[in-house]
Write an enzyme that holds these catalytic residues in place. Structure first.
Site, PDB file in Angstrom:
ATOM      1  N   GLY A 182       3.451   2.405  -6.953  1.00  0.00           N
ATOM      2  CA  GLY A 182       4.090   3.803  -6.990  1.00  0.00           C
ATOM      3  C   GLY A 182       5.245   3.741  -6.047  1.00  0.00           C
ATOM      4  O   GLY A 182       5.674   2.886  -5.253  1.00  0.00           O
ATOM      5  N   GLN A 199      11.404   7.968  -0.711  1.00  0.00           N
ATOM      6  CA  GLN A 199      11.407   6.458  -0.028  1.00  0.00           C
ATOM      7  C   GLN A 199      12.954   5.683  -0.504  1.00  0.00           C
ATOM      8  O   GLN A 199      13.099   4.917   0.323  1.00  0.00           O
ATOM      9  CB  GLN A 199      10.347   5.514  -0.739  1.00  0.00           C
ATOM     10  CG  GLN A 199       9.096   6.204  -0.185  1.00  0.00           C
ATOM     11  CD  GLN A 199       7.800   5.313  -0.794  1.00  0.00           C
ATOM     12  OE1 GLN A 199       7.479   5.614  -1.956  1.00  0.00           O
ATOM     13  NE2 GLN A 199       7.510   4.268  -0.309  1.00  0.00           N
ATOM     14  N   CYS A 216       1.808   0.851   2.128  1.00  0.00           N
ATOM     15  CA  CYS A 216       3.085   1.745   1.781  1.00  0.00           C
ATOM     16  C   CYS A 216       4.408   0.881   1.944  1.00  0.00           C
ATOM     17  O   CYS A 216       4.462   0.015   2.718  1.00  0.00           O
ATOM     18  CB  CYS A 216       3.191   2.947   2.596  1.00  0.00           C
ATOM     19  SG  CYS A 216       4.578   3.765   2.171  1.00  0.00           S
ATOM     20  N   LEU A 217       5.100   0.809   0.665  1.00  0.00           N
ATOM     21  CA  LEU A 217       6.420   0.033   0.812  1.00  0.00           C
ATOM     22  C   LEU A 217       7.252   0.537   1.937  1.00  0.00           C
ATOM     23  O   LEU A 217       8.176  -0.409   2.326  1.00  0.00           O
ATOM     24  CB  LEU A 217       7.024   0.185  -0.580  1.00  0.00           C
ATOM     25  CG  LEU A 217       6.147  -0.141  -1.601  1.00  0.00           C
ATOM     26  CD1 LEU A 217       6.990   0.106  -2.994  1.00  0.00           C
ATOM     27  CD2 LEU A 217       5.790  -1.639  -1.900  1.00  0.00           C
ATOM     28  N   HIS A 262      -0.805   9.788  -2.568  1.00  0.00           N
ATOM     29  CA  HIS A 262       0.110   9.262  -1.745  1.00  0.00           C
ATOM     30  C   HIS A 262       1.687   9.672  -2.183  1.00  0.00           C
ATOM     31  O   HIS A 262       2.310   9.938  -1.213  1.00  0.00           O
ATOM     32  CB  HIS A 262      -0.273   7.710  -1.876  1.00  0.00           C
ATOM     33  CG  HIS A 262       0.839   6.823  -0.948  1.00  0.00           C
ATOM     34  ND1 HIS A 262       0.108   6.058   0.309  1.00  0.00           N
ATOM     35  CD2 HIS A 262       2.019   6.463  -0.961  1.00  0.00           C
ATOM     36  CE1 HIS A 262       1.111   5.297   0.713  1.00  0.00           C
ATOM     37  NE2 HIS A 262       2.164   5.517   0.061  1.00  0.00           N
ATOM     38  N   GLU A 263       2.014   9.415  -3.190  1.00  0.00           N
ATOM     39  CA  GLU A 263       3.469   9.578  -3.746  1.00  0.00           C
ATOM     40  C   GLU A 263       3.877  11.077  -3.407  1.00  0.00           C
ATOM     41  O   GLU A 263       5.014  11.604  -3.019  1.00  0.00           O
ATOM     42  CB  GLU A 263       3.676   9.304  -5.091  1.00  0.00           C
ATOM     43  CG  GLU A 263       3.268   7.621  -5.420  1.00  0.00           C
ATOM     44  CD  GLU A 263       4.110   6.765  -4.333  1.00  0.00           C
ATOM     45  OE1 GLU A 263       5.028   7.251  -3.559  1.00  0.00           O
ATOM     46  OE2 GLU A 263       3.305   5.757  -4.180  1.00  0.00           O
ATOM     47  N   HIS A 321       4.635  11.734   0.006  1.00  0.00           N
ATOM     48  CA  HIS A 321       6.112  11.268   0.315  1.00  0.00           C
ATOM     49  C   HIS A 321       6.778  12.555  -0.034  1.00  0.00           C
ATOM     50  O   HIS A 321       8.126  12.932   0.730  1.00  0.00           O
ATOM     51  CB  HIS A 321       6.402  10.156  -0.515  1.00  0.00           C
ATOM     52  CG  HIS A 321       5.920   8.846   0.176  1.00  0.00           C
ATOM     53  ND1 HIS A 321       6.351   8.582   1.162  1.00  0.00           N
ATOM     54  CD2 HIS A 321       5.339   7.892  -0.371  1.00  0.00           C
ATOM     55  CE1 HIS A 321       5.832   7.184   1.509  1.00  0.00           C
ATOM     56  NE2 HIS A 321       5.275   6.882   0.477  1.00  0.00           N
TER      57      HIS A 321
HETATM   58  O1  K1U Z   1       4.416   4.736  -1.911  1.00  0.00           O
HETATM   59  C1  K1U Z   1       4.563   3.362  -1.829  1.00  0.00           C
HETATM   60  O2  K1U Z   1       4.905   3.089  -0.848  1.00  0.00           O
HETATM   61  C2  K1U Z   1       3.871   2.690  -2.860  1.00  0.00           C
HETATM   62  C3  K1U Z   1       2.215   2.493  -2.523  1.00  0.00           C
HETATM   63  C4  K1U Z   1       1.359   3.347  -3.338  1.00  0.00           C
HETATM   64  C5  K1U Z   1       0.139   3.197  -2.942  1.00  0.00           C
HETATM   65  C6  K1U Z   1      -0.768   3.259  -3.925  1.00  0.00           C
HETATM   66  C7  K1U Z   1      -2.173   3.114  -3.920  1.00  0.00           C
HETATM   67  C8  K1U Z   1      -2.817   2.965  -2.531  1.00  0.00           C
HETATM   68  C9  K1U Z   1      -2.020   3.064  -1.593  1.00  0.00           C
HETATM   69  C10 K1U Z   1      -0.626   3.292  -1.633  1.00  0.00           C
HETATM   70  C11 K1U Z   1       2.034   0.907  -3.019  1.00  0.00           C
HETATM   71  O3  K1U Z   1       2.329   0.542  -3.967  1.00  0.00           O
HETATM   72  S1  K1U Z   1       0.897   0.196  -1.811  1.00  0.00           S
HETATM   73  C12 K1U Z   1       0.825  -1.415  -2.051  1.00  0.00           C
HETATM   74  C13 K1U Z   1       0.062  -1.929  -3.594  1.00  0.00           C
HETATM   75  O4  K1U Z   1       0.868  -2.823  -4.366  1.00  0.00           O
HETATM   76  C14 K1U Z   1      -1.212  -1.652  -3.766  1.00  0.00           C
HETATM   77  C15 K1U Z   1      -1.912  -0.787  -3.281  1.00  0.00           C
HETATM   78  C16 K1U Z   1      -3.220  -0.767  -3.930  1.00  0.00           C
HETATM   79  C17 K1U Z   1      -3.629  -1.310  -4.963  1.00  0.00           C
HETATM   80  C18 K1U Z   1      -2.947  -2.150  -5.624  1.00  0.00           C
HETATM   81  C19 K1U Z   1      -1.586  -2.128  -5.156  1.00  0.00           C
HETATM   82 ZN    ZN Z   2       4.198   5.041   0.359  1.00  0.00          ZN
END
Ligand code: K1U
Ligand code: ZN
Length: 170
Positions: free
Chosen positions: A46, A51, A92-93, A134-135, A138
């Protein structure tokens, strides 16, 4: 299309509250396409406009295994949330290499506009539910580390500042 710069915690711009999008036009469609490209390039599931330093209510997501089901949510709103909660590891990215447990609603129903400006609604559970919550955080200027203790947050701030400084060294 273009790769966008992702703001890194503790950048104060991550705490700005996003404004609703008044018109779904080519500017928004280009931003959505660039955000999807940036999300795939960073291997995230996401990304919120906040961001990439755009303070408008736009989210992109793709929680599919094949990474072939992009979703664009413009002006997303929670319609309903389950009483049941789940606790899972989040990352989180904007806070690379940091993962910790956060409690979320197990299921949510979300309404939004798509890239054509057409309203749609969907129910999410599992990763999609966590990701959309989560998004949407943000978009209201909240980063997941704010669910953690003050001590953990301070340690993460120090780690991120050091990491950013090290990356900038020649
Ligand atoms: O918002 C962001 O920074 C993106 C974030 C979103 C997120 C999704 C689900 C759980 C936590 C956060 C990420 O993409 S985190 C990295 C990721 O690739 C990932 C996280 C959980 C499961 C699979 C992948
Ligand atoms: Zn995030």
């Amino acid at each position: 299309m273009a790769l966008l710069n992702i703001l890194r915690y503790p950048d104060p711009r991550l705490h700005k509250v996003a404004a609703p999008i008044a018109q779904v036009d080519d500017r928004i469609r280009t931003l959505a396409a660039d955000m999807l490209e940036t999300m795939y390039d960073s291997e995230g599931v996401g990304l919120a406009a906040t961001q990439v330093d755009v303070h408008e209510r736009l989210i992109v997501m793709d929680v599919s295994e094949e990474r072939d089901q992009p979703m664009v949510l413009i002006n997303p709103e929670l319609v309903s949330v389950s009483d049941e909660k789940v606790v899972g590891d989040e990352g989180c990215l904007s806070v690379p290499t940091v993962y910790d447990k956060v409690e979320r609603h197990a299921r949510v129903t979300v309404k939004a506009l798509d890239r054509a400006g057409k309203p749609f609604q969907f129910e999410a559970e599992g990763l999609a539910s966590v990701c959309v919550q989560h998004e949407m955080d943000h978009l209201r200027g909240k980063v997941f580390v704010e669910y953690l203790s003050l001590l953990k947050r301070e340690r993460i701030k120090v780690k991120m500042i050091k990491r950013t400084r090290d990356e900038q060294k020649p």
